[in-house]
Design an enzyme around this catalytic site. Structure first.
Site, PDB file in Angstrom:
ATOM      1  N   TYR A  48       8.035  37.911  35.389  1.00  0.00           N
ATOM      2  CA  TYR A  48       7.455  37.709  33.719  1.00  0.00           C
ATOM      3  C   TYR A  48       8.192  38.575  33.382  1.00  0.00           C
ATOM      4  O   TYR A  48       8.618  39.825  33.216  1.00  0.00           O
ATOM      5  CB  TYR A  48       5.715  37.275  34.204  1.00  0.00           C
ATOM      6  CG  TYR A  48       5.892  36.960  32.345  1.00  0.00           C
ATOM      7  CD1 TYR A  48       5.670  36.190  31.527  1.00  0.00           C
ATOM      8  CD2 TYR A  48       4.622  38.111  32.011  1.00  0.00           C
ATOM      9  CE1 TYR A  48       5.452  35.998  30.456  1.00  0.00           C
ATOM     10  CE2 TYR A  48       4.878  37.743  30.895  1.00  0.00           C
ATOM     11  CZ  TYR A  48       4.510  36.854  30.010  1.00  0.00           C
ATOM     12  OH  TYR A  48       4.093  36.100  28.673  1.00  0.00           O
ATOM     13  N   ASP A  62       1.760  45.231  20.257  1.00  0.00           N
ATOM     14  CA  ASP A  62       2.008  44.003  20.225  1.00  0.00           C
ATOM     15  C   ASP A  62       1.264  42.698  19.321  1.00  0.00           C
ATOM     16  O   ASP A  62       0.790  41.840  19.032  1.00  0.00           O
ATOM     17  CB  ASP A  62       1.360  43.379  21.733  1.00  0.00           C
ATOM     18  CG  ASP A  62       1.480  41.592  21.994  1.00  0.00           C
ATOM     19  OD1 ASP A  62       2.346  41.145  21.978  1.00  0.00           O
ATOM     20  OD2 ASP A  62       1.070  40.520  22.293  1.00  0.00           O
ATOM     21  N   ASP A  89       8.525  36.060  27.392  1.00  0.00           N
ATOM     22  CA  ASP A  89       7.144  35.588  26.480  1.00  0.00           C
ATOM     23  C   ASP A  89       8.208  35.750  25.008  1.00  0.00           C
ATOM     24  O   ASP A  89       9.462  36.880  24.912  1.00  0.00           O
ATOM     25  CB  ASP A  89       6.584  36.502  26.132  1.00  0.00           C
ATOM     26  CG  ASP A  89       5.340  36.519  24.990  1.00  0.00           C
ATOM     27  OD1 ASP A  89       5.935  36.196  24.376  1.00  0.00           O
ATOM     28  OD2 ASP A  89       4.706  37.522  25.123  1.00  0.00           O
ATOM     29  N   ASP A  91       7.122  34.977  22.100  1.00  0.00           N
ATOM     30  CA  ASP A  91       6.166  34.691  21.154  1.00  0.00           C
ATOM     31  C   ASP A  91       5.712  33.468  20.820  1.00  0.00           C
ATOM     32  O   ASP A  91       5.932  32.546  20.848  1.00  0.00           O
ATOM     33  CB  ASP A  91       6.239  36.263  20.230  1.00  0.00           C
ATOM     34  CG  ASP A  91       5.973  37.423  20.749  1.00  0.00           C
ATOM     35  OD1 ASP A  91       5.306  37.350  21.977  1.00  0.00           O
ATOM     36  OD2 ASP A  91       6.016  38.153  19.898  1.00  0.00           O
ATOM     37  N   HIS A 116       8.329  30.699  27.294  1.00  0.00           N
ATOM     38  CA  HIS A 116       7.123  30.205  25.863  1.00  0.00           C
ATOM     39  C   HIS A 116       6.872  30.326  24.932  1.00  0.00           C
ATOM     40  O   HIS A 116       6.854  31.480  24.837  1.00  0.00           O
ATOM     41  CB  HIS A 116       5.897  30.431  27.139  1.00  0.00           C
ATOM     42  CG  HIS A 116       5.802  31.872  26.787  1.00  0.00           C
ATOM     43  ND1 HIS A 116       4.870  32.503  26.269  1.00  0.00           N
ATOM     44  CD2 HIS A 116       5.071  32.697  27.851  1.00  0.00           C
ATOM     45  CE1 HIS A 116       4.346  33.984  26.910  1.00  0.00           C
ATOM     46  NE2 HIS A 116       4.870  34.272  27.622  1.00  0.00           N
ATOM     47  N   GLU A 118       4.277  30.280  21.557  1.00  0.00           N
ATOM     48  CA  GLU A 118       2.497  30.104  21.250  1.00  0.00           C
ATOM     49  C   GLU A 118       2.888  29.768  20.188  1.00  0.00           C
ATOM     50  O   GLU A 118       3.373  29.655  19.252  1.00  0.00           O
ATOM     51  CB  GLU A 118       2.277  31.433  21.498  1.00  0.00           C
ATOM     52  CG  GLU A 118       2.168  33.116  20.960  1.00  0.00           C
ATOM     53  CD  GLU A 118       1.683  33.649  20.551  1.00  0.00           C
ATOM     54  OE1 GLU A 118       1.597  34.825  20.259  1.00  0.00           O
ATOM     55  OE2 GLU A 118       2.330  34.599  21.702  1.00  0.00           O
ATOM     56  N   CYS A 126      -2.173  40.284  20.610  1.00  0.00           N
ATOM     57  CA  CYS A 126      -3.027  39.805  21.900  1.00  0.00           C
ATOM     58  C   CYS A 126      -3.786  39.203  22.240  1.00  0.00           C
ATOM     59  O   CYS A 126      -4.452  38.390  21.698  1.00  0.00           O
ATOM     60  CB  CYS A 126      -3.039  41.442  22.830  1.00  0.00           C
ATOM     61  SG  CYS A 126      -3.811  41.346  24.325  1.00  0.00           S
ATOM     62  N   ARG A 161       2.698  27.642  24.788  1.00  0.00           N
ATOM     63  CA  ARG A 161       1.424  28.491  25.335  1.00  0.00           C
ATOM     64  C   ARG A 161       0.221  28.080  23.441  1.00  0.00           C
ATOM     65  O   ARG A 161       0.491  28.209  23.364  1.00  0.00           O
ATOM     66  CB  ARG A 161       1.737  30.235  24.926  1.00  0.00           C
ATOM     67  CG  ARG A 161       0.356  30.743  25.022  1.00  0.00           C
ATOM     68  CD  ARG A 161       0.626  32.396  24.831  1.00  0.00           C
ATOM     69  NE  ARG A 161      -0.776  32.892  24.396  1.00  0.00           N
ATOM     70  CZ  ARG A 161       0.028  34.359  23.821  1.00  0.00           C
ATOM     71  NH1 ARG A 161       0.113  35.340  24.743  1.00  0.00           N
ATOM     72  NH2 ARG A 161      -1.074  34.723  22.949  1.00  0.00           N
ATOM     73  N   GLU A 191      -3.988  30.214  26.939  1.00  0.00           N
ATOM     74  CA  GLU A 191      -4.278  31.645  26.766  1.00  0.00           C
ATOM     75  C   GLU A 191      -5.891  32.400  27.517  1.00  0.00           C
ATOM     76  O   GLU A 191      -6.572  31.512  26.255  1.00  0.00           O
ATOM     77  CB  GLU A 191      -3.759  32.306  25.709  1.00  0.00           C
ATOM     78  CG  GLU A 191      -4.161  33.827  25.899  1.00  0.00           C
ATOM     79  CD  GLU A 191      -3.525  34.810  26.351  1.00  0.00           C
ATOM     80  OE1 GLU A 191      -3.834  34.530  27.669  1.00  0.00           O
ATOM     81  OE2 GLU A 191      -2.454  35.767  26.517  1.00  0.00           O
ATOM     82  N   ASN A 213      -3.540  33.617  32.799  1.00  0.00           N
ATOM     83  CA  ASN A 213      -2.813  35.166  33.105  1.00  0.00           C
ATOM     84  C   ASN A 213      -3.308  35.442  32.693  1.00  0.00           C
ATOM     85  O   ASN A 213      -5.135  36.262  32.847  1.00  0.00           O
ATOM     86  CB  ASN A 213      -2.384  35.301  30.783  1.00  0.00           C
ATOM     87  CG  ASN A 213      -2.567  36.781  30.408  1.00  0.00           C
ATOM     88  OD1 ASN A 213      -2.025  37.797  31.531  1.00  0.00           O
ATOM     89  ND2 ASN A 213      -1.775  36.606  29.663  1.00  0.00           N
TER      90      ASN A 213
END
Length: 312
Positions: A48, A62, A89, A91, A116, A118, A126, A161, A191, A213
């Protein structure tokens, strides 16, 4: 040597087969390309690449400050180094649907097996912090539809996500997950789930794989892979764990250096020179070109290495 002998399409196929296998796929988070060699050597199913880690490596929080160029470059560096599938990721996709489409092309070219996107509002934060905001279901599904439409290799896994659980509760997260699957998502990343029963509810609501996660210091307890598999979770990530372990060790070593004047007390806990050379495949480079490496490494194991060969 130089890069994995397995091409991106084969890694994507392996990722899809793993997600469909009924066995949970374990993806520790890589914080350097070299760390993928350890993940692979220890028998994990994939790697990952966390947005939080990529930001942290740049000294940034983040909150969506990394750029597509930075993420694509790191994704390429990591994906080329391992024979395992890499999930990255992406974002919020770095913008509107057209930006999401470009993100898919760039990460596809980087050689990842999946990505992914989101449903947070920019600037994001985060997923295990309070105060998140999410976009509407219509906006979230447009992002996923754009990602799916932009995909050139049908093997690339497009995962959605959703952070709705932390904003509007479980029922809203289940509804959002269904809408994202209808938009074409190959898998769902719900998430910040609060219980195994919540994962089971998402599992019952959709007919695609789901991801858990297991980040430390977050909203979710640190369930085992077996506990997650038992409620139908298809994949588990440990996104920042290796970075945290490494930086904990670095801080302890710096404290020792500051107080003791040397690192003699820390040597026993360090990776040896021989192990480092084994992980970055020095022997294969030696076999390819003796001018590169023509000395013995103390303590190096006598074994065959991936990619070893000679010039024709």
């Amino acid at each position: 040597m130089l890069s994995s002998p397995i091409d991106a399409r084969a890694k994507r196929q392996a990722f899809r087969l793993g997600l469909a296998s009924g066995r949970i796929q374990r993806f520790p988070g890589a914080f350097t390309p070299l760390s993928t060699a350890l993940i692979e050597a220890k028998g994990f199913e994939g790697v990952y690449l966390s947005g939080a880690v990529m930001a942290a490596e740049l000294g940034l929080p983040d909150i969506g400050l990394t750029t597509l160029t930075e993420v694509a470059q790191r994704a390429h560096q990591v994906a080329r180094q391992t024979s395992l599938p890499v999930l990255v990721d992406a974002d919020t996709g770095f913008g509107e649907p057209m930006n999401v489409a470009r993100t898919v092309h760039e990460l596809e070219d980087a050689g990842v097996a999946g990505l992914h996107v989101e449903d947070q509002v920019n600037p994001k934060r985060c997923g295990h912090l309070d105060g998140k905001e999410v976009v509407s279901t219509a906006a979230a599904t447009r992002r996923i539809a754009a990602a799916v439409a932009a995909r050139r290799d049908p093997g690339l896994v497009i995962m959605a996500r959703t952070d709705v659980r932390g904003v509007d509760g479980l029922d809203a997260a289940v509804d959002r997950a269904r809408a994202l699957v209808d938009a074409g998502a190959d898998a769902i990343f719900p998430e910040a789930m609060a219980s195994l029963e919540e994962f089971a509810a998402v599992r019952a609501a959709v007919d695609v794989p789901i991801l858990a996660n297991m980040t430390e210091f977050g909203k979710s307890p640190l369930w085992t892979a077996q506990q997650l598999e038992d409620v139908g979770v298809s994949m588990v990530i440990h996104p920042v764990s290796l970075l945290r372990v490494a930086f904990g060790a670095i801080e302890r070593a710096l404290d020792a250096l500051a107080t003791e004047g040397s690192l003699a007390s820390q040597v026993e806990t360090m990776q040896t020179r021989a192990r480092l050379y084994e992980l970055n495949d020095y022997q294969a480079y030696a076999a390819f070109d003796a001018g590169v490496f023509d000395f013995e490494v103390p303590g190096a194991p006598d074994r065959q290495h991936r990619g070893q060969g000679a010039l024709p």
